[in-house]
Write a protein that holds these residues in place. Sequence first.
Motif, PDB file in Angstrom:
ATOM      1  N   PHE A   1     -17.083  16.524  31.342  1.00 28.04           N
ATOM      2  CA  PHE A   1     -18.013  16.904  32.460  1.00 28.04           C
ATOM      3  C   PHE A   1     -19.236  17.814  32.177  1.00 28.04           C
ATOM      4  O   PHE A   1     -19.751  18.633  32.481  1.00 28.04           O
ATOM      5  CB  PHE A   1     -17.266  17.754  33.352  1.00 28.04           C
ATOM      6  N   ALA A   2     -19.830  17.218  30.711  1.00 27.52           N
ATOM      7  CA  ALA A   2     -21.131  17.724  30.227  1.00 27.52           C
ATOM      8  C   ALA A   2     -22.460  17.158  31.421  1.00 27.52           C
ATOM      9  O   ALA A   2     -22.280  16.065  32.186  1.00 27.52           O
ATOM     10  CB  ALA A   2     -21.577  17.323  29.052  1.00 27.52           C
ATOM     11  N   HIS A   3     -23.478  17.651  31.340  1.00 24.27           N
ATOM     12  CA  HIS A   3     -24.531  17.337  32.358  1.00 24.27           C
ATOM     13  C   HIS A   3     -25.614  16.733  31.650  1.00 24.27           C
ATOM     14  O   HIS A   3     -26.102  17.219  30.531  1.00 24.27           O
ATOM     15  CB  HIS A   3     -24.918  18.576  32.896  1.00 24.27           C
ATOM     16  N   VAL A   4     -26.104  15.741  31.984  1.00 23.99           N
ATOM     17  CA  VAL A   4     -26.917  14.842  31.339  1.00 23.99           C
ATOM     18  C   VAL A   4     -28.110  14.344  31.986  1.00 23.99           C
ATOM     19  O   VAL A   4     -27.656  13.792  33.303  1.00 23.99           O
ATOM     20  CB  VAL A   4     -26.488  13.585  30.817  1.00 23.99           C
ATOM     21  N   LYS A   5     -29.417  14.767  32.213  1.00 19.85           N
ATOM     22  CA  LYS A   5     -30.353  14.497  33.117  1.00 19.85           C
ATOM     23  C   LYS A   5     -31.518  14.120  32.454  1.00 19.85           C
ATOM     24  O   LYS A   5     -31.680  14.455  31.123  1.00 19.85           O
ATOM     25  CB  LYS A   5     -30.725  15.570  34.302  1.00 19.85           C
TER      26      LYS A   5
ATOM     27  N   ASP B   1     -37.463  17.194  32.414  1.00 22.27           N
ATOM     28  CA  ASP B   1     -38.792  17.494  33.384  1.00 22.27           C
ATOM     29  C   ASP B   1     -38.352  16.583  34.708  1.00 22.27           C
ATOM     30  O   ASP B   1     -39.228  15.989  35.285  1.00 22.27           O
ATOM     31  CB  ASP B   1     -39.793  17.060  32.813  1.00 22.27           C
ATOM     32  N   SER B   2     -37.248  16.508  35.164  1.00 21.87           N
ATOM     33  CA  SER B   2     -37.020  15.725  36.505  1.00 21.87           C
ATOM     34  C   SER B   2     -35.724  16.290  36.895  1.00 21.87           C
ATOM     35  O   SER B   2     -34.910  16.864  36.318  1.00 21.87           O
ATOM     36  CB  SER B   2     -36.766  14.298  36.407  1.00 21.87           C
ATOM     37  N   TYR B   3     -35.329  15.786  38.149  1.00 22.15           N
ATOM     38  CA  TYR B   3     -34.315  16.283  38.821  1.00 22.15           C
ATOM     39  C   TYR B   3     -32.918  15.369  38.895  1.00 22.15           C
ATOM     40  O   TYR B   3     -31.878  15.394  39.406  1.00 22.15           O
ATOM     41  CB  TYR B   3     -34.375  16.827  40.399  1.00 22.15           C
ATOM     42  N   LEU B   4     -33.273  14.098  38.229  1.00 22.44           N
ATOM     43  CA  LEU B   4     -32.472  12.880  38.054  1.00 22.44           C
ATOM     44  C   LEU B   4     -31.560  12.871  37.025  1.00 22.44           C
ATOM     45  O   LEU B   4     -31.851  13.520  35.751  1.00 22.44           O
ATOM     46  CB  LEU B   4     -33.119  11.780  38.068  1.00 22.44           C
ATOM     47  N   GLY B   5     -30.095  12.912  37.291  1.00 24.58           N
ATOM     48  CA  GLY B   5     -29.054  13.018  36.143  1.00 24.58           C
ATOM     49  C   GLY B   5     -27.893  12.784  36.734  1.00 24.58           C
ATOM     50  O   GLY B   5     -27.579  11.896  37.759  1.00 24.58           O
TER      51      GLY B   5
ATOM     52  N   LEU C   1     -27.046   6.051  32.196  1.00 26.27           N
ATOM     53  CA  LEU C   1     -28.141   6.386  33.120  1.00 26.27           C
ATOM     54  C   LEU C   1     -29.199   5.509  32.997  1.00 26.27           C
ATOM     55  O   LEU C   1     -29.636   4.932  31.826  1.00 26.27           O
ATOM     56  CB  LEU C   1     -28.536   7.771  32.673  1.00 26.27           C
ATOM     57  N   ARG C   2     -30.284   5.055  33.929  1.00 21.90           N
ATOM     58  CA  ARG C   2     -31.277   4.363  33.775  1.00 21.90           C
ATOM     59  C   ARG C   2     -32.626   5.078  33.527  1.00 21.90           C
ATOM     60  O   ARG C   2     -32.697   6.040  34.398  1.00 21.90           O
ATOM     61  CB  ARG C   2     -31.340   3.527  34.975  1.00 21.90           C
ATOM     62  N   VAL C   3     -33.348   4.921  32.533  1.00 20.84           N
ATOM     63  CA  VAL C   3     -34.528   5.726  32.330  1.00 20.84           C
ATOM     64  C   VAL C   3     -35.515   4.563  31.758  1.00 20.84           C
ATOM     65  O   VAL C   3     -35.654   3.529  31.780  1.00 20.84           O
ATOM     66  CB  VAL C   3     -34.255   6.495  30.893  1.00 20.84           C
ATOM     67  N   ASN C   4     -36.900   5.437  31.694  1.00 18.01           N
ATOM     68  CA  ASN C   4     -38.237   4.681  31.411  1.00 18.01           C
ATOM     69  C   ASN C   4     -38.476   4.908  30.021  1.00 18.01           C
ATOM     70  O   ASN C   4     -38.043   5.967  29.249  1.00 18.01           O
ATOM     71  CB  ASN C   4     -39.268   5.007  32.452  1.00 18.01           C
ATOM     72  N   HIS C   5     -39.429   4.077  29.424  1.00 18.76           N
ATOM     73  CA  HIS C   5     -39.691   4.287  28.058  1.00 18.76           C
ATOM     74  C   HIS C   5     -40.486   5.714  28.075  1.00 18.76           C
ATOM     75  O   HIS C   5     -41.280   5.921  28.907  1.00 18.76           O
ATOM     76  CB  HIS C   5     -40.605   3.113  27.570  1.00 18.76           C
TER      77      HIS C   5
ATOM     78  N   LEU D   1     -33.709  12.790  27.147  1.00 22.29           N
ATOM     79  CA  LEU D   1     -32.640  13.365  28.021  1.00 22.29           C
ATOM     80  C   LEU D   1     -32.311  14.751  27.882  1.00 22.29           C
ATOM     81  O   LEU D   1     -32.705  15.498  26.685  1.00 22.29           O
ATOM     82  CB  LEU D   1     -31.406  12.728  27.427  1.00 22.29           C
ATOM     83  N   LYS D   2     -31.874  15.777  28.536  1.00 20.48           N
ATOM     84  CA  LYS D   2     -31.577  16.962  28.462  1.00 20.48           C
ATOM     85  C   LYS D   2     -30.023  17.039  28.950  1.00 20.48           C
ATOM     86  O   LYS D   2     -29.350  17.000  29.881  1.00 20.48           O
ATOM     87  CB  LYS D   2     -32.290  17.859  29.727  1.00 20.48           C
ATOM     88  N   VAL D   3     -29.364  17.531  27.707  1.00 17.26           N
ATOM     89  CA  VAL D   3     -27.817  17.671  27.731  1.00 17.26           C
ATOM     90  C   VAL D   3     -27.352  19.289  27.790  1.00 17.26           C
ATOM     91  O   VAL D   3     -28.110  20.016  27.078  1.00 17.26           O
ATOM     92  CB  VAL D   3     -27.260  16.791  26.592  1.00 17.26           C
TER      93      VAL D   3
END
Length: 283
Positions: A50-54, A57-61, A72-76, A80-82
């Motif tokens: 249950f670690a948090h991955v987002k 600099d965004s609220y998506l995670g 998770l889907r990301v852009n180039h 990631l902030k873990v």
Amino acid sequence: MKKSLLLIFFSLLLVTSSFAQTESQEEVQDSSFIVSGKIINPETLKGISFAHVKIHDSYLGIICDSLGFFRLRVNHGQKLKVTALGFQEQIVEITPPTEEDEVFQDILMVRQSYLLEEVDIYSLGSWKDFKENFVNTDVPVEENVASTFDFGNLNLAQKEASTLQRGGFGVNLMDGIDFIKKIRKKRRARNAKPSMADWQLRILQSKFNKKVVAELTHESGLTLEVLMEYINTYSNFTHNTSEMYIGVKVKQLHKRFLEERPQFEKNLTLLDSIGPINNHLRP
């Protein structure tokens, strides 16, 4: 004529802008990819539940599962902030995929210790209150035991005791002490708690005795005595044996006893002439 030309021009402009927006959206959609991975505890090499991955600099995670996996889907160019309880926060760069549109990354976390400030706890609120209460506390006065002694009578008692030990008139002091010890020993024997073996024997005797056998077999007198010897010979009851099992076993042995009684009584007479039959029941 001029109006028709203007309409044609604006129509072409709208079509061109729509094509440009569609191409830009396709480019944005094509620039995204899926990153999946596992958040790992470096000490145990197991996943962190249950670690948090987002996305940085965004609220998506997303929250990892119980084994530490995420997807998770990301852009180039995004990172990631873990975060996880007990570990340092990590900003992780994503390695873009080469051929496929998905990449897998293992992320090792670093343990973090939290130092707490020292705290002083006093029962009266503060050190000052505690010190004042301690200083003002009255110390109980101890009784001087030596002040109550009558040394004159003590010396007299010692002389009388030494006279009795030498064997003068009256009762010998050592005999009196031995007598008191015997009385105390008898009292301790009466008040002694039964041992574990005694308790186990009592439990067994409450389940298996002559009264129980008589009620189950309707035997009495000498026949009951012989039957008890027969059951003791061919059974192995303990304090853990259930009453139901004892009842069934007693009835089975009673049936065998009626069939083998003449031979058993003969063997019993022979054993009686040799010596007593040991009761093998174990408490």
